[in-house]
Motif scaffolding. Sequence first.
Motif, PDB file in Angstrom:
ATOM      1  N   ALA A  49       0.818  -1.204   0.000  1.00 41.06           N
ATOM      2  CA  ALA A  49       0.000   0.000   0.000  1.00 41.06           C
ATOM      3  C   ALA A  49       0.860   1.265   0.000  1.00 41.06           C
ATOM      4  O   ALA A  49       0.345   2.362  -0.119  1.00 41.06           O
ATOM      5  N   ASN A  50       2.179   1.095   0.125  1.00 39.76           N
ATOM      6  CA  ASN A  50       3.105   2.236   0.140  1.00 39.76           C
ATOM      7  C   ASN A  50       2.736   3.269   1.202  1.00 39.76           C
ATOM      8  O   ASN A  50       2.842   4.474   0.973  1.00 39.76           O
ATOM      9  N   ASP A  51       2.296   2.801   2.335  1.00 37.18           N
ATOM     10  CA  ASP A  51       1.959   3.693   3.442  1.00 37.18           C
ATOM     11  C   ASP A  51       3.216   3.892   4.279  1.00 37.18           C
ATOM     12  O   ASP A  51       3.757   2.931   4.836  1.00 37.18           O
ATOM     13  N   PRO A  52       3.698   5.164   4.354  1.00 34.93           N
ATOM     14  CA  PRO A  52       4.959   5.384   5.080  1.00 34.93           C
ATOM     15  C   PRO A  52       4.873   4.998   6.554  1.00 34.93           C
ATOM     16  O   PRO A  52       5.893   4.762   7.183  1.00 34.93           O
ATOM     17  N   ARG A  53       3.661   4.907   7.102  1.00 39.14           N
ATOM     18  CA  ARG A  53       3.574   4.492   8.506  1.00 39.14           C
ATOM     19  C   ARG A  53       3.998   3.041   8.661  1.00 39.14           C
ATOM     20  O   ARG A  53       4.464   2.617   9.721  1.00 39.14           O
ATOM     21  N   VAL A  54       3.842   2.249   7.591  1.00 37.58           N
ATOM     22  CA  VAL A  54       4.291   0.852   7.636  1.00 37.58           C
ATOM     23  C   VAL A  54       5.745   0.764   7.176  1.00 37.58           C
ATOM     24  O   VAL A  54       6.626   0.326   7.907  1.00 37.58           O
ATOM     25  N   LEU A  55       5.982   1.224   5.938  1.00 36.42           N
ATOM     26  CA  LEU A  55       7.325   1.036   5.370  1.00 36.42           C
ATOM     27  C   LEU A  55       8.363   1.884   6.097  1.00 36.42           C
ATOM     28  O   LEU A  55       9.540   1.522   6.132  1.00 36.42           O
ATOM     29  N   GLY A  56       7.933   3.005   6.700  1.00 31.42           N
ATOM     30  CA  GLY A  56       8.861   3.848   7.449  1.00 31.42           C
ATOM     31  C   GLY A  56       9.490   3.120   8.626  1.00 31.42           C
ATOM     32  O   GLY A  56      10.534   3.515   9.130  1.00 31.42           O
ATOM     33  N   GLN A  57       8.864   2.039   9.051  1.00 38.29           N
ATOM     34  CA  GLN A  57       9.429   1.268  10.164  1.00 38.29           C
ATOM     35  C   GLN A  57      10.602   0.408   9.713  1.00 38.29           C
ATOM     36  O   GLN A  57      11.281  -0.202  10.538  1.00 38.29           O
ATOM     37  N   PHE A  58      10.807   0.335   8.394  1.00 39.71           N
ATOM     38  CA  PHE A  58      11.914  -0.477   7.875  1.00 39.71           C
ATOM     39  C   PHE A  58      13.024   0.396   7.315  1.00 39.71           C
ATOM     40  O   PHE A  58      13.795  -0.013   6.469  1.00 39.71           O
ATOM     41  N   ARG A  59      13.073   1.645   7.804  1.00 40.44           N
ATOM     42  CA  ARG A  59      14.090   2.578   7.342  1.00 40.44           C
ATOM     43  C   ARG A  59      15.394   2.290   8.075  1.00 40.44           C
ATOM     44  O   ARG A  59      15.414   1.646   9.094  1.00 40.44           O
ATOM     45  N   GLY A  60      16.477   2.841   7.519  1.00 46.24           N
ATOM     46  CA  GLY A  60      17.717   2.819   8.278  1.00 46.24           C
ATOM     47  C   GLY A  60      18.503   1.551   8.103  1.00 46.24           C
ATOM     48  O   GLY A  60      18.978   1.288   7.010  1.00 46.24           O
ATOM     49  N   GLU A  61      18.593   0.744   9.147  1.00 50.72           N
ATOM     50  CA  GLU A  61      19.480  -0.427   9.071  1.00 50.72           C
ATOM     51  C   GLU A  61      19.085  -1.282   7.881  1.00 50.72           C
ATOM     52  O   GLU A  61      17.902  -1.503   7.628  1.00 50.72           O
ATOM     53  N   LEU A  62      20.069  -1.751   7.169  1.00 47.98           N
ATOM     54  CA  LEU A  62      19.787  -2.505   5.946  1.00 47.98           C
ATOM     55  C   LEU A  62      19.892  -3.991   6.215  1.00 47.98           C
ATOM     56  O   LEU A  62      20.739  -4.663   5.667  1.00 47.98           O
ATOM     57  N   GLY A  63      19.103  -4.494   7.094  1.00 45.87           N
ATOM     58  CA  GLY A  63      19.196  -5.949   7.322  1.00 45.87           C
ATOM     59  C   GLY A  63      17.958  -6.474   7.984  1.00 45.87           C
ATOM     60  O   GLY A  63      17.011  -5.763   8.178  1.00 45.87           O
TER      61      GLY A  63
END
Length: 339
Positions: A325-339
């Motif tokens: 759904a490209n909702d930043p409230r969801v995907l924003g939780q996977f920001r930063g660390e790449l693993g």
Amino acid sequence: MQHEAITEIQAAQTLDDLQGVKTRYVGKSGLVTKELGTLGRLPPEERKARGAEINAVRQAIDAALTEREGVLKRAALDAKLSSEAIDVTLPGLGLPSGGLHPINRVYDELIGIYERLGYAVVEGPEVEDEHYNFEALNVPWYHPARDLQDTFWLEDGRLLRTHTSPMQIRYMVEHEPALKVVVRGKVYRYEATDATHESMFHQLEGLVVGEGISMADLKGTIAEMARGLYGASAKVRFQPSYYPFVEPGADFAVWWENPRGESKWLELGGCGMIHPNVFKAVDDLREAQGKARVYEGQTGFAFGLGPERIAMLKYGVPDIRYFYANDPRVLGQFRGELG
Ligand code: DAH
């Protein structure tokens, strides 16, 4: 007087200071101006010499004033410019960083496991021919998977692949045995969406062909994947199942130790020993392309699974639709660390 005036001029630190010195010596009632005013009281024979003397003093003072004014103006301009210049020591503005999508994180983990086991990694076309998606995989025309309700058909008779299994066929047509390969990619199903179903999702397909490959190799491979995902004590369960392109076929599940306390068998995917009809279909395609028939009589196994299911449980995402759904409230939780 000239000497004092010049000393004061050179000591002036600002244009205001300098203006003060100027007024004191050469302003309307300045010392030099007053001195000029006394000339009239001198006897005429002295006037000329004295006048020349005071004028010389005045010129020296004017010259010194002009020079000092230039110096102070330049200094003031420099100060203004440097106060406007970029201060490279200021901390920068934080740029928002992206992150890997949860499905890609799970793919990376899975593919890392298979790369360590020596598998090649490939992708394939999402627009597929009916023959590769169904026929060559021993899915006959009357199989319910062919139903219009499951498949997105294109107007030219092709379709959006409903699974990554057609890449088994494509890979074997291009490569001779022995081989080990995993396929990653999107697949499409024409069905209503709900919390556990999307019309687009992902699969990881495995294919191994070689002499003496057995069901024990298949089980060992799935167990190795489970250990890679869930640690050395991971448990795997196989249950007989039916897929047209394998015989025998099975579903496999992994015992998922949930840190939040709802441990359960996690149904991950299907697998089995490659059906002889699949090898025959591959050899027919190879022969049509002028290649040797090398697959009949081979043995091998295949498996397929969906990273969405792993990601939903791993990250506690309750609805598969959140991934897309490209909702930043969801995907924003996977920001930063790449693993
Ligand atoms: N293609 C199957 C599906 O989409 C999954 C699958 C089952 C793949 C068994 C396999 C297999 O390679 O052996 O449901």
